[in-house]
Scaffold this motif. Structure first.
Motif, PDB file in Angstrom:
ATOM      1  N   ALA A  47      60.844 -33.560  63.564  1.00 34.47           N
ATOM      2  CA  ALA A  47      60.214 -34.681  63.556  1.00 34.47           C
ATOM      3  C   ALA A  47      60.209 -35.515  62.106  1.00 34.47           C
ATOM      4  CB  ALA A  47      58.792 -34.739  64.042  1.00 34.47           C
ATOM      5  N   GLY A  48      60.891 -34.773  61.242  1.00 33.58           N
ATOM      6  CA  GLY A  48      61.124 -35.447  59.843  1.00 33.58           C
ATOM      7  C   GLY A  48      60.195 -35.256  58.953  1.00 33.58           C
ATOM      8  N   ALA A  49      59.166 -34.323  59.047  1.00 33.94           N
ATOM      9  CA  ALA A  49      58.318 -33.866  58.206  1.00 33.94           C
ATOM     10  C   ALA A  49      58.790 -33.251  56.878  1.00 33.94           C
ATOM     11  CB  ALA A  49      56.971 -33.133  58.704  1.00 33.94           C
ATOM     12  N   ARG A  50      58.072 -33.022  55.894  1.00 37.06           N
ATOM     13  CA  ARG A  50      58.343 -31.928  54.798  1.00 37.06           C
ATOM     14  C   ARG A  50      57.314 -30.810  55.487  1.00 37.06           C
ATOM     15  NH1 ARG A  50      56.288 -30.509  49.823  1.00 37.06           N
ATOM     16  NH2 ARG A  50      54.613 -32.217  49.716  1.00 37.06           N
ATOM     17  N   VAL A  51      58.261 -29.489  55.360  1.00 40.65           N
ATOM     18  CA  VAL A  51      57.348 -28.614  56.216  1.00 40.65           C
ATOM     19  C   VAL A  51      57.294 -27.470  55.044  1.00 40.65           C
ATOM     20  CG1 VAL A  51      57.206 -26.973  58.070  1.00 40.65           C
ATOM     21  CG2 VAL A  51      58.102 -29.225  58.451  1.00 40.65           C
TER      22      VAL A  51
END
Ligand code: C5P
Length: 218
Positions: A47-51
């Protein structure tokens, strides 16, 4: 963008069990596989997050685009989680050991011939979720998990309050032996928040992860 609803956001996930040493060769642990937490980290990255994924000892590959921090114990997990703050959302999926040995031995414990095992004193581990719930850098959205076999919503609501979380994702781990959620690939969950309960029946862990991340992005 519709394909990257979490772009620019930092999502922190814990997953797996913790191992609490008794001596150099023995530990206290539980049966968590880490699958659900890893699936959530993967979905957040998609979903495009930095994780940031703080993982206990598990046999799973790191999902693409995820920064993984490996830890062994609850105290190491707490330190890694605090180190990773601030986060826009934190999803605490790890099955943290409730207790650790009060004094882990430096040398392997030996049978002494008396037939009586050495007593094992336990002390409580820090509660990572509850610590975040009252943290100066509390994530904007704080999500906990809970394994329940009965009075699922009621127990989850109590946990919401006790831990200062926004949502508790309650796993229904009741059901016949062999249908076990622990280590399995599917899950029935109830998401409890101050607004009520939303139930997702018998979904693969990957689908639970994708839906949960859609809800986080909403
Ligand atoms: O109290 P209980 O263990 O059922 O709570 C489960 C939730 O709390 C999970 O989100 C788990 O990751 C979190 N937890 C934690 N630290 C602990 C115990 C549980 O973060 N020591």
């Amino acid at each position: 963008a519709a394909d990257a609803p979490l772009a620019g956001r930092h999502v922190l996930v814990t997953a797996g069990p913790t191992h609490e040493p008794i001596d150099p060769v023995r530990y206290i642990a539980n049966r968590s596989s880490g699958k659900q937490g890893f699936a959530i980290a993967a979905a957040a990255a998609r979903a495009g997050a930095r994780v940031t994924l703080v993982a206990g000892p598990v046999h799973l590959p790191t999902p693409p685009g995820v920064t993984r921090v490996d830890v062994e114990t609850a105290r190491e997990m707490l330190a890694a989680v605090e180190q990773a703050l601030p986060a826009d959302a934190a999803i605490m999926v790890a099955a943290v050991a409730d207790w650790r040995a009060a004094d882990a031995a430096d040398q392997k414990l030996k049978k002494d011939g008396s037939g009586k095992p050495a007593p094992l004193a336990l002390v409580e581990n820090p509660d990572i979720l509850a610590t975040l719930g009252r943290h100066a850098k509390r994530p904007g959205l704080l999500v906990g998990f809970a394994a329940e076999t009965q009075k699922i919503a009621e127990h989850a609501r109590a946990k919401l309050a006790r831990k200062g979380a926004d949502w508790i994702v309650a796993n229904d781990v009741s059901g016949p032996p062999g249908s076990s959620v622990m280590g399995g690939d599917s899950n029935s969950v109830h998401i409890v928040s101050k607004d009520g309960v939303e139930s997702w029946d018998h979904l693969p862990k990957d689908a639970v992860a994708t839906r949960l991340i859609e809800k986080v992005a909403h």
